[in-house]
Each structure stands twice: as C-alpha cells, then as structure tokens.
Design a protein around this motif. Structure first.
Motif, PDB file in Angstrom:
ATOM      1  N   ILE A 134       4.191   8.920   1.642  1.00  0.00           N
ATOM      2  CA  ILE A 134       4.990   9.642   0.980  1.00  0.00           C
ATOM      3  C   ILE A 134       4.274  11.217   1.228  1.00  0.00           C
ATOM      4  N   GLU A 135       5.428  11.841   1.728  1.00  0.00           N
ATOM      5  CA  GLU A 135       5.265  13.308   2.423  1.00  0.00           C
ATOM      6  C   GLU A 135       6.293  14.203   1.841  1.00  0.00           C
ATOM      7  N   LEU A 136       5.930  15.272   0.962  1.00  0.00           N
ATOM      8  CA  LEU A 136       6.969  16.287   0.298  1.00  0.00           C
ATOM      9  C   LEU A 136       7.714  17.234   1.569  1.00  0.00           C
ATOM     10  N   GLN A 137       6.757  17.254   2.639  1.00  0.00           N
ATOM     11  CA  GLN A 137       7.421  18.346   3.752  1.00  0.00           C
ATOM     12  C   GLN A 137       8.202  17.744   4.588  1.00  0.00           C
ATOM     13  N   GLU A 138       9.535  18.035   4.973  1.00  0.00           N
ATOM     14  CA  GLU A 138      10.567  17.484   5.711  1.00  0.00           C
ATOM     15  C   GLU A 138       9.929  17.392   7.226  1.00  0.00           C
ATOM     16  N   ARG A 139       9.374  18.606   7.399  1.00  0.00           N
ATOM     17  CA  ARG A 139       8.827  18.707   9.000  1.00  0.00           C
ATOM     18  C   ARG A 139       7.689  17.691   9.311  1.00  0.00           C
ATOM     19  N   MET A 145       6.536   2.553   6.448  1.00  0.00           N
ATOM     20  CA  MET A 145       7.923   3.406   6.069  1.00  0.00           C
ATOM     21  C   MET A 145       7.251   4.803   5.436  1.00  0.00           C
ATOM     22  N   ILE A 146       7.947   5.706   6.178  1.00  0.00           N
ATOM     23  CA  ILE A 146       7.795   7.258   5.774  1.00  0.00           C
ATOM     24  C   ILE A 146       8.734   7.570   4.930  1.00  0.00           C
ATOM     25  N   MET A 147       8.646   8.156   3.645  1.00  0.00           N
ATOM     26  CA  MET A 147       9.347   8.702   2.819  1.00  0.00           C
ATOM     27  C   MET A 147       9.211  10.146   2.640  1.00  0.00           C
ATOM     28  N   ILE A 194       0.844  -1.069  -0.005  1.00  0.00           N
ATOM     29  CA  ILE A 194       0.110   0.040   0.055  1.00  0.00           C
ATOM     30  C   ILE A 194       0.976   1.200  -0.077  1.00  0.00           C
ATOM     31  N   VAL A 195       0.511   2.384  -0.617  1.00  0.00           N
ATOM     32  CA  VAL A 195       0.940   3.525  -0.574  1.00  0.00           C
ATOM     33  C   VAL A 195       0.091   4.709  -0.365  1.00  0.00           C
ATOM     34  N   ASP A 196       0.304   5.296   0.550  1.00  0.00           N
ATOM     35  CA  ASP A 196      -0.302   6.645   0.954  1.00  0.00           C
ATOM     36  C   ASP A 196       0.215   7.987   0.567  1.00  0.00           C
ATOM     37  N   LEU A 197      -0.221   8.408  -0.577  1.00  0.00           N
ATOM     38  CA  LEU A 197       0.324   9.745  -0.830  1.00  0.00           C
ATOM     39  C   LEU A 197      -0.088  11.174  -0.371  1.00  0.00           C
ATOM     40  N   CYS A 198       0.561  11.905   0.083  1.00  0.00           N
ATOM     41  CA  CYS A 198       0.544  13.306   0.575  1.00  0.00           C
ATOM     42  C   CYS A 198      -0.027  12.733   2.172  1.00  0.00           C
ATOM     43  N   THR A 199       0.869  12.093   2.898  1.00  0.00           N
ATOM     44  CA  THR A 199       0.559  11.157   3.997  1.00  0.00           C
ATOM     45  C   THR A 199       0.317  12.128   5.216  1.00  0.00           C
ATOM     46  N   GLY A 219       6.168  11.615  -9.894  1.00  0.00           N
ATOM     47  CA  GLY A 219       7.143  10.846 -10.508  1.00  0.00           C
ATOM     48  C   GLY A 219       7.627   9.746  -9.208  1.00  0.00           C
ATOM     49  N   ILE A 220       6.872   9.679  -8.121  1.00  0.00           N
ATOM     50  CA  ILE A 220       7.452   8.554  -7.187  1.00  0.00           C
ATOM     51  C   ILE A 220       7.414   7.434  -7.441  1.00  0.00           C
ATOM     52  N   ALA A 221       6.794   6.971  -8.630  1.00  0.00           N
ATOM     53  CA  ALA A 221       6.989   5.489  -8.898  1.00  0.00           C
ATOM     54  C   ALA A 221       8.376   5.173  -9.435  1.00  0.00           C
ATOM     55  N   ARG A 222       9.090   6.237 -10.258  1.00  0.00           N
ATOM     56  CA  ARG A 222      10.486   6.013 -10.502  1.00  0.00           C
ATOM     57  C   ARG A 222      11.229   5.645  -9.271  1.00  0.00           C
ATOM     58  N   LYS A 223      10.836   5.973  -8.305  1.00  0.00           N
ATOM     59  CA  LYS A 223      11.875   5.521  -7.045  1.00  0.00           C
ATOM     60  C   LYS A 223      11.302   4.238  -6.229  1.00  0.00           C
ATOM     61  N   ILE A 224       9.910   3.944  -6.383  1.00  0.00           N
ATOM     62  CA  ILE A 224       9.471   2.896  -5.555  1.00  0.00           C
ATOM     63  C   ILE A 224       8.973   2.023  -6.501  1.00  0.00           C
TER      64      ILE A 224
END
Length: 246
Positions: A73-78, A97-99, A48-53, A105-110
C-alpha cells in the motif's frame, strides 16, 4: 522496461531481483532490508500487507522468503507506479500487488482481520517546522508525518491483522515509548525488539519491533545488530542480508 527521468534499475543481490529507484523521488534504505528479514511471515499459505511500501522494496524482499500473497500500500502515485513496474519486471504479478491508496482506513477496502502479517516502514519524523523537511515532496511524505502518523499506521495494521497475526515495524529508538503505547492501545502486544547500531560503542539508531494481535505479554529483547565493523566495513551479518551467500 520504461525508465522515467533519473530512474535506474538496481539489483537486489541476495534475492536476484531488480528494483526501480530514483535519487530525486525515492530509494529504499537499509531499514527496508532489515525489516523484511526481521518480520515473521507464513512460508507457504498466507496473506501479507506492507504499509507505506514506497517503491516496493519490502514486498520484493519478502517474495524471496514466502509464497504468500503480498499487497503493498503506497499513498504516492509516482512511488506506487515505480513499485508496480518493478513487480512486473520481476514477473511477480501473481504473488505481489501494489495499491496506490491511503494507509488510513485501508482495511475497509481490502478486509478487516484478514491478514497474517503486516509490515510497515512508516514516516519517522513529526510534521513540525517546514525547514526540517526534505526539499522533495516525495521524500517529505515518506519521512515526515504529514500524511500518516505513527498511531494511524499502528491502528491500520491492527485492523488488517487476524487474531494472532503479527505486525512488524522499523522505526527510531527515540519513538519506542510511542510505539509501545500505540501498539497496546490497538490490541498489538509487543513480543520482540531488536536494536540496530551503526557500530559497537555507538548509540542505537534503528529499532525493529514485532507484535502479536491480542497476544499475551512476554517481550523479548534480541541480541544487538551492528551494521559496520570498527574498520567501516559491513559486518558479516549485514553483508549476508544484503548480498546473500557470496
């Protein structure tokens, strides 16, 4: 547990878990609860992937429903850091796991077409006049399409999903046509929709929608979900979602 600034540790009562929240940075809303219950997930084996987590609420909620692995998957570091610390506090590191990365384009990485379910609580509002945005940059990015548009989120979900995989989104009813158009453009066939109403007699203010990648057309409109009774109390269904079996 090291809390920063105005962070607090809140209970997820139905799941018996804890989550780090911050009123000035990010706190999850009822939308995350609704989406985590609405989405179809594999029970034992799956990915499972949760986008904008955000702060990891949906992965935490989902961890109580499935033994599948979950990537947030979360863009903001904080926010990603808050989510990572919540996962560690609940000892869910082997499952969740949190990335900290871009949804685009996240599919290119995971991995392309490698996942059974993708969930997404994307930014709801177009990036228009700055005066309409939140004062907090964290809330602005989370709620306005300044870094990610709806179409980009749908495209990423499709790229991640296996054929027959399911994408579940929560959004606003006013964007329904945009969602349907984007899903079909990206090989996601809408299959289930549920409208959420503040209470009976009011207009819907939330939309839950699930699509199947390369699915056949057959859209079902589910019964309405009401959040509050006429007396201003949570309805029985929402109380159960929030608090479990009391």
């Amino acid at each position: 547990m090291n809390l920063q600034d105005d962070e607090r540790l809140d209970y997820l009562l139905a799941e018996d878990l804890r989550i780090i929240q911050s009123p000035s940075v990010f706190s999850f809303s009822l939308d995350a609860v609704l989406l985590s219950r609405f989405a179809s997930v594999p029970i034992n084996r799956g990915k499972i992937v949760d986008l904008c987590t955000g702060n990891g609420a949906i992965p935490l909620f989902l961890s109580a429903r499935t033994k599948s692995t979950i990537i947030g998957i979360e863009l903001q570091e904080r926010l990603a850091d808050m989510a990572t610390r919540s996962v560690a506090y609940n000892e869910l590191g082997e499952q969740v796991m949190i990335m900290q990365d871009n949804v685009i384009g996240i599919a290119r990485k995971i991995g392309f077409e490698a996942y059974d379910t993708v969930t997404c609580n994307p930014p709801y509002f177009p990036a228009i006049d700055a005066s309409t945005k939140n004062k907090s940059v964290h809330y602005t990015i989370a709620r306005h399409e300044v870094e990610l548009t709806l179409d980009q989120a749908v495209q990423s979900a499709s790229e991640l999903l296996k054929q027959g995989g399911k994408a579940a989104f929560v959004h606003r009813p006013g964007r329904l046509m945009d969602i349907l158009t984007s899903m079909r453009k990206n090989r996601l066939e809408p299959k289930r929709i549920r409208f959420v109403y503040p209470k009976e007699g009011k207009e819907a203010n939330t939309l839950l929608i699930e699509a199947i990648k390369d699915g056949k057309p057959d859209l079902k409109i589910l019964p309405p979900l009401y959040v509050y009774t006429q007396d201003g109390e949570y309805t029985e269904e929402v109380r159960h979602l929030l608090y479990g079996d009391e």
